[in-house]
Design a protein around this motif. Structure first.
Motif, mmCIF file in Angstrom:
data_model
loop_
_atom_site.group_PDB
_atom_site.id
_atom_site.type_symbol
_atom_site.label_atom_id
_atom_site.label_comp_id
_atom_site.label_asym_id
_atom_site.label_seq_id
_atom_site.Cartn_x
_atom_site.Cartn_y
_atom_site.Cartn_z
ATOM 1 N N ARG A 106 -6.681 -14.755 33.908
ATOM 2 C CA ARG A 106 -6.542 -14.814 31.603
ATOM 3 C C ARG A 106 -7.755 -14.950 31.233
ATOM 4 N NH1 ARG A 106 -0.365 -17.571 30.341
ATOM 5 N NH2 ARG A 106 1.151 -15.249 31.062
ATOM 6 N N ALA A 107 -8.596 -16.374 32.293
ATOM 7 C CA ALA A 107 -10.050 -17.180 31.344
ATOM 8 C C ALA A 107 -10.567 -16.535 31.629
ATOM 9 C CB ALA A 107 -9.837 -18.120 32.198
ATOM 10 N N ASN A 163 -15.024 -12.951 29.156
ATOM 11 C CA ASN A 163 -16.498 -12.457 29.596
ATOM 12 C C ASN A 163 -16.667 -10.979 28.645
ATOM 13 O OD1 ASN A 163 -17.656 -11.164 31.783
ATOM 14 N ND2 ASN A 163 -16.362 -9.577 32.219
ATOM 15 N N PRO A 164 -15.750 -10.590 27.292
ATOM 16 C CA PRO A 164 -16.631 -9.625 27.061
ATOM 17 C C PRO A 164 -17.029 -10.592 26.046
ATOM 18 C CG PRO A 164 -14.009 -9.483 27.408
ATOM 19 C CD PRO A 164 -14.413 -10.398 27.989
ATOM 20 N N ILE A 204 -25.712 -15.388 30.557
ATOM 21 C CA ILE A 204 -24.600 -16.042 31.166
ATOM 22 C C ILE A 204 -23.729 -14.953 31.649
ATOM 23 C CG2 ILE A 204 -22.728 -17.559 30.951
ATOM 24 C CD1 ILE A 204 -24.285 -18.257 28.803
ATOM 25 N N LYS A 205 -23.529 -15.481 32.909
ATOM 26 C CA LYS A 205 -21.828 -14.191 33.696
ATOM 27 C C LYS A 205 -20.765 -15.466 34.516
ATOM 28 C CE LYS A 205 -24.720 -10.264 32.647
ATOM 29 N NZ LYS A 205 -23.581 -9.848 31.776
#
Length: 297
Positions: A245-246, A251-252, A259-260
């Motif tokens: 869920r996080a 991510n979007p 940052i990845k």
């Protein structure tokens, strides 16, 4: 060892879990809490390391060359920088290139700086990268002392804070994990001890009829293993759901930034395998401690 014997040991170990209900619950709970904290810390640290590596790759020292330095002086400075052991690469950026980058980085507002093209106030720059990101501060300190250096920039505050934060996070996490590990091992060891005490008469009978040491010990090893494995199931489920869920939420929002975060697959499968292995090791270790101390066979 025969399959029938393994089956017998497995049944005995599972029966023992039921006999010592409250101690089983306490042991499994201890492993669960330990692995939840370990898992959360591990997930955060792995993602933090990924971000840190990205930042570290961009860490560079910008050496502003004195405007009074001629071409020969610049070559002398370049050779001196290359001679520093921590330096990996060095790249020259003219003041014209610096002005173009400044204009580009400021967008529409940067167009005003084009007025300085004829009378450029900027310095020529050497862009330096070190062999290890942690060498940045050391190399910058050495470069500052060289001739024809006007100033040295490397985002000192940000770099130092980043390295300090990562180091402190690792140290705190390691101490916390070690403490929780020993708590879980202690509880599992006590569970096995109670089982051994409760089955003392049965163990004596097995000895009298010629049972081998390994035959007597194996159910206790398996009991510790089950306790550890059972304790790892809930952490795997909770952390996997939370991370899924996080990831979908965060991510979007990071698209377009440097940052990845690590993708769910295969990262969480790896984390799940590690937690399962750790649970089993905690259980077997706790069992081994108790068997060696209380089961003299």
């Amino acid at each position: 060892m025969k399959i029938s014997t393994i089956g017998r040991h497995a049944r005995e170990s599972m029966k023992s879990l039921g006999r010592n209900g409250w101690m089983t619950f306490a042991s499994v709970s201890a492993v669960t809490v330990t692995l939840i904290l370990v898992g959360v810390f591990f997930v955060i640290m792995m993602n933090l390391n990924t971000v840190a590596q990205t930042v570290e790759e961009d860490v560079q020292i910008r050496v502003h060359i004195d405007v009074a330095a001629n071409k020969q002086d610049q070559e002398t400075l370049k050779s001196a920088i290359q001679a520093i052991p921590e330096v990996k690469t060095i790249q020259f950026s003219s003041k014209e290139d610096e002005l173009k980058e400044l204009v580009k980085s400021m967008g529409e507002e940067g167009k005003a700086f084009k007025l300085f093209e004829q009378d450029n106030p900027l310095n020529d720059v050497f862009i330096v990268k070190t062999k290890k990101p942690t060498d940045t501060m050391k190399a910058a300190s050495k470069i500052e002392k060289l001739n024809f250096v006007a100033k040295v920039k490397y985002g000192q505050d940000k770099v130092e804070k980043l390295f300090k934060f990562i180091k402190a996070s690792r140290n705190v996490g390691i101490v916390l994990i070690i403490g929780l590990f020993f708590t879980a091992i202690f509880l599992i060891s006590n569970t096995i001890k109670i089982t051994i005490i409760a089955r003392r008469r049965e163990i004596k009978i097995m000895r009298l009829v010629g049972a081998t040491n390994s035959f007597i010990r194996w159910p206790f090893f398996l009991e510790g293993l089950w306790l550890g494995v059972l304790g790892s199931i809930l952490p795997i489920i909770l952390i996997s759901i939370a991370y899924y869920r996080a990831f979908d939420y965060i991510n979007p929002k990071l698209n377009g930034t440097f940052i990845k975060i690590l993708p769910f697959d295969p990262f969480m499968y790896q984390v799940s395998g590690i937690l399962l292995l750790m649970g089993g090791l905690i259980g077997v270790w706790g069992s081994l401690m108790s068997v060696r101390k209380f089961l003299k066979v």
